[in-house]
Scaffold this active site. Structure first.
Site, PDB file in Angstrom:
ATOM      1  N   ARG A  80      42.756 -59.008 -73.874  1.00  0.00           N
ATOM      2  CA  ARG A  80      43.764 -59.954 -73.376  1.00  0.00           C
ATOM      3  C   ARG A  80      43.411 -60.304 -71.934  1.00  0.00           C
ATOM      4  O   ARG A  80      43.280 -59.404 -71.098  1.00  0.00           O
ATOM      5  CB  ARG A  80      45.149 -59.299 -73.463  1.00  0.00           C
ATOM      6  CG  ARG A  80      46.251 -60.114 -72.860  1.00  0.00           C
ATOM      7  CD  ARG A  80      47.625 -59.500 -73.122  1.00  0.00           C
ATOM      8  NE  ARG A  80      48.621 -60.355 -72.517  1.00  0.00           N
ATOM      9  CZ  ARG A  80      49.366 -60.030 -71.457  1.00  0.00           C
ATOM     10  NH1 ARG A  80      49.271 -58.833 -70.902  1.00  0.00           N
ATOM     11  NH2 ARG A  80      50.218 -60.893 -70.956  1.00  0.00           N
ATOM     12  N   HIS A 124      49.590 -65.896 -65.572  1.00  0.00           N
ATOM     13  CA  HIS A 124      49.808 -64.533 -65.056  1.00  0.00           C
ATOM     14  C   HIS A 124      49.912 -64.672 -63.532  1.00  0.00           C
ATOM     15  O   HIS A 124      49.089 -64.149 -62.787  1.00  0.00           O
ATOM     16  CB  HIS A 124      48.672 -63.612 -65.495  1.00  0.00           C
ATOM     17  CG  HIS A 124      48.987 -62.145 -65.389  1.00  0.00           C
ATOM     18  ND1 HIS A 124      48.889 -61.279 -66.461  1.00  0.00           N
ATOM     19  CD2 HIS A 124      49.373 -61.380 -64.346  1.00  0.00           C
ATOM     20  CE1 HIS A 124      49.202 -60.052 -66.068  1.00  0.00           C
ATOM     21  NE2 HIS A 124      49.490 -60.087 -64.785  1.00  0.00           N
ATOM     22  N   GLU A 169      55.292 -61.760 -68.065  1.00  0.00           N
ATOM     23  CA  GLU A 169      56.320 -61.161 -67.207  1.00  0.00           C
ATOM     24  C   GLU A 169      57.005 -62.188 -66.303  1.00  0.00           C
ATOM     25  O   GLU A 169      56.900 -62.120 -65.069  1.00  0.00           O
ATOM     26  CB  GLU A 169      55.727 -60.023 -66.376  1.00  0.00           C
ATOM     27  CG  GLU A 169      55.134 -58.915 -67.226  1.00  0.00           C
ATOM     28  CD  GLU A 169      54.654 -57.716 -66.411  1.00  0.00           C
ATOM     29  OE1 GLU A 169      54.622 -57.788 -65.178  1.00  0.00           O
ATOM     30  OE2 GLU A 169      54.311 -56.706 -67.034  1.00  0.00           O
ATOM     31  N   ASN A 298      55.751 -55.640 -72.478  1.00  0.00           N
ATOM     32  CA  ASN A 298      55.024 -54.820 -71.508  1.00  0.00           C
ATOM     33  C   ASN A 298      55.944 -53.699 -71.071  1.00  0.00           C
ATOM     34  O   ASN A 298      57.099 -53.954 -70.712  1.00  0.00           O
ATOM     35  CB  ASN A 298      54.639 -55.647 -70.271  1.00  0.00           C
ATOM     36  CG  ASN A 298      53.708 -56.794 -70.606  1.00  0.00           C
ATOM     37  OD1 ASN A 298      53.266 -56.933 -71.749  1.00  0.00           O
ATOM     38  ND2 ASN A 298      53.405 -57.606 -69.621  1.00  0.00           N
ATOM     39  N   TYR A 300      56.235 -49.868 -68.846  1.00  0.00           N
ATOM     40  CA  TYR A 300      55.666 -48.810 -67.997  1.00  0.00           C
ATOM     41  C   TYR A 300      56.620 -47.639 -67.818  1.00  0.00           C
ATOM     42  O   TYR A 300      56.206 -46.486 -67.883  1.00  0.00           O
ATOM     43  CB  TYR A 300      55.267 -49.388 -66.632  1.00  0.00           C
ATOM     44  CG  TYR A 300      54.093 -50.334 -66.742  1.00  0.00           C
ATOM     45  CD1 TYR A 300      52.793 -49.873 -66.633  1.00  0.00           C
ATOM     46  CD2 TYR A 300      54.287 -51.692 -67.000  1.00  0.00           C
ATOM     47  CE1 TYR A 300      51.711 -50.726 -66.776  1.00  0.00           C
ATOM     48  CE2 TYR A 300      53.212 -52.557 -67.143  1.00  0.00           C
ATOM     49  CZ  TYR A 300      51.924 -52.069 -67.031  1.00  0.00           C
ATOM     50  OH  TYR A 300      50.854 -52.917 -67.186  1.00  0.00           O
ATOM     51  N   GLU A 375      51.077 -54.798 -72.584  1.00  0.00           N
ATOM     52  CA  GLU A 375      50.641 -53.992 -71.430  1.00  0.00           C
ATOM     53  C   GLU A 375      51.315 -52.632 -71.503  1.00  0.00           C
ATOM     54  O   GLU A 375      52.516 -52.548 -71.784  1.00  0.00           O
ATOM     55  CB  GLU A 375      51.057 -54.620 -70.094  1.00  0.00           C
ATOM     56  CG  GLU A 375      50.267 -55.806 -69.660  1.00  0.00           C
ATOM     57  CD  GLU A 375      50.679 -56.287 -68.258  1.00  0.00           C
ATOM     58  OE1 GLU A 375      51.176 -55.477 -67.443  1.00  0.00           O
ATOM     59  OE2 GLU A 375      50.520 -57.493 -68.017  1.00  0.00           O
TER      60      GLU A 375
HETATM   61  O1  IFM Z   1      49.069 -55.037 -62.635  1.00  0.00           O
HETATM   62  C1  IFM Z   1      50.280 -55.397 -63.200  1.00  0.00           C
HETATM   63  C2  IFM Z   1      50.115 -56.585 -64.121  1.00  0.00           C
HETATM   64  O2  IFM Z   1      49.542 -57.665 -63.454  1.00  0.00           O
HETATM   65  C3  IFM Z   1      51.448 -57.025 -64.667  1.00  0.00           C
HETATM   66  N1  IFM Z   1      52.172 -55.918 -65.231  1.00  0.00           N
HETATM   67  C4  IFM Z   1      52.253 -54.693 -64.492  1.00  0.00           C
HETATM   68  C5  IFM Z   1      50.879 -54.276 -64.018  1.00  0.00           C
HETATM   69  C6  IFM Z   1      50.979 -52.954 -63.219  1.00  0.00           C
HETATM   70  O3  IFM Z   1      51.819 -53.113 -62.127  1.00  0.00           O
END
Ligand code: IFM
Length: 474
Positions: A80, A124, A169, A298, A300, A375
């Site tokens: 990607r 992006h 995002e 995405n 985290y 992500e």
């Molecule tokens: O690096 C970023 C990415 O560009 C977008 N999502 C989160 C990642 C980590 O912060």
């Protein structure tokens, strides 16, 4: 007899890695490319750690063949990447620049020649600076400019790319870019950030229609949301209301119009002191709610929130950068707490159950829509040992935990078709510059040499076998 504890994925599951243009390409002045908001922002003193910028980044523009060879060698099946808008359409208006399109054509052809599926993201975060000068995302016209750009890229690459994503995002573009100002263009205007959110939604809808008009019928069009997993600190009414408010500002503001054709009423109520939402014109919601072929998510870390008095003034770190301004318009009465548990180098708590919750939630929100984890990954302070190996057992444990959560969500009914590790290689981590390493591949910033970390080998084994090696198998 197979080990019953082995986590195994269906054969068609995509094992990918992700990057974005400004974070890796460099070559910011080549082929007619002009500055994006990130060029301007990162060259503004005090905006990024150590004044880092993407001028060279990891020079992927010149080393893309080497990078594709690495992806192939690891055994990954998908990649990607994002297209740099100012490389393809420098001023954000008018015809495409051939040199820009040619670069992405060469990249895609290299991927296809190596049996890797390209997944293209149109935006992006690198808005052409000229469009920001004309008002940026808070300005309605930017949505129309985005659709025009989508059409140009669709026409040029639609014959060879099957997976398309409009925005990555949009929450970050709207709220980190225009409310807290820790991302480009660095504005701190809450009302503008909500207008930006609406115009990003509109841009997504218009771009989706523009792509449909030029892409072959079998092509998939999606959006990637960093939908937050919002947890209230307690089940008291005030904390539940705080969680609801953040959920609206993180999730409902995008998935409401995109998936359901409406903003949540509770969002209008929560932001009534900031805006009257008059930027939403008759007919906009129908333009935004276009049928999609997939949804990218995405993830985290989860967010833990409680009701609070007005936030103390002064700079605060929000996990994306430091600002005295909140990225949550209308939510000064909500406090963010540190979730318990181990953390990555970003200070983000590691909690795979959040990914499970996210996937099962959207399986319910958008029944029938295939999901992709577009992500997921972790930053650690990786360093080569005396022999040049980079051992990153924490990242392996992170990936193992999150991929197992994906598999659990699939077993419970979520139609997850693939996973893209963030990131293929170390790169420019926005306001944090090059100090935070998310890569599965280590980049020596002095020589730009690439060295797969042990996590890259581990992930490659998972991709080749379709099942997760034990986290110890380094
Ligand atoms: O690096 C970023 C990415 O560009 C977008 N999502 C989160 C990642 C980590 O912060």
């Amino acid at each position: 007899m197979p080990d019953p504890t082995t986590v195994t994925f269906p054969p068609a599951f995509l094992w990918g890695a992700a990057t974005s243009a400004y974070q890796i390409e460099g070559a910011v002045r080549e082929g007619g490319r002009t500055p994006s908001i990130w060029d301007t922002f990162s060259h503004t003193p005090g905006r990024t750690a150590d004044g880092d910028h993407g001028d060279l980044a990891v020079d992927h523009y010149h080393r893309y063949r080497e990078d594709v060879a690495l992806i192939a060698e690891l055994g990954l099946t998908a990649y990607r990447f994002s297209v740099s808008w100012p490389r393809v359409q420098p001023t954000g208006r008018g015809p495409a620049v051939q040199a820009g399109l040619d670069f992405y054509r060469r990249l895609v052809d290299e991927l296809l020649a190596n049996g890797i599926r390209p997944a293209l993201t149109l935006y992006h975060w690198d808005l052409p600076q000229e469009l920001e000068d004309a008002g940026g995302w808070p300005e309605r016209d930017t949505a129309y400019r985005f659709a025009e750009y989508a059409h140009l890229v669709g026409e040029a690459l639609g014959d060879r790319v099957e997976q398309w994503t409009t925005l990555n995002e949009p929450w970050c573009s709207a709220f980190l870019g225009y409310a807290s100002g820790v991302h480009a263009p660095g504005r701190t205007d809450p009302a503008a950030s909500l207008r930006a959110a609406h115009h990003l939604n509109l841009g997504h809808g218009l771009a989706t229609s523009a792509l449909r008009s030029v892409l072959p019928p079998h092509t998939s069009v999606a959006v990637s949301l960093n939908s937050a997993v919002v947890r209230p600190a307690s089940d008291c009414a005030a904390d539940l209301a705080a969680a609801r408010k953040i959920d609206d500002l993180a999730n409902g503001v995008f998935h409401g119009p995109i998936l359901h054709g409406a903003y949540p009423e509770t969002l209008f109520a929560a932001t009534s002191t900031v805006t009257d939402w008059s930027c939403v014109r008759d007919g906009d919601l129908a333009l935004i709610q276009q049928p999609l072929d997939a949804l990218g998510l995405n993830y985290y870390t989860p967010a833990l929130v409680e009701a609070a008095g007005p936030a103390p003034s002064g700079p605060r770190a929000d996990g994306h950068g430091v600002s005295a301004h909140s990225p949550w318009p209308g939510a000064d009465d909500v406090a963010f707490l540190q979730s318990p548990g181990d953390r990555t180098e970003m200070g983000w708590t590691i909690d795979p159950s959040g990914l499970y919750d996210l996937l099962t939630r959207y399986a319910g929100e958008a029944p029938g829509l295939p999901l992709y984890v577009t992500e997921n990954g972790a930053a650690y302070d990786d360093k080569p040992d005396s022999e040049g190996y980079v051992h990153d057992p924490e990242r392996i444990a992170y990936l193992h935990g999150h991929l197992a959560a994906v598999r659990r969500a699939m077993a419970d009914g979520a139609d997850v078709r693939g996973y893209y590790l963030w990131s293929l290689m170390d790169n420019f981590e926005w306001a944090y510059g090059y100090g935070k390493r998310f890569g599965a591949v280590y980049v020596d910033y002095a020589t730009l040499a690439r060295t797969p970390k042990s996590s890259a080998r581990w992930y490659g084994r998972a991709a080749r076998t379709g099942s997760l090696p034990t986290p110890e198998a380094d």
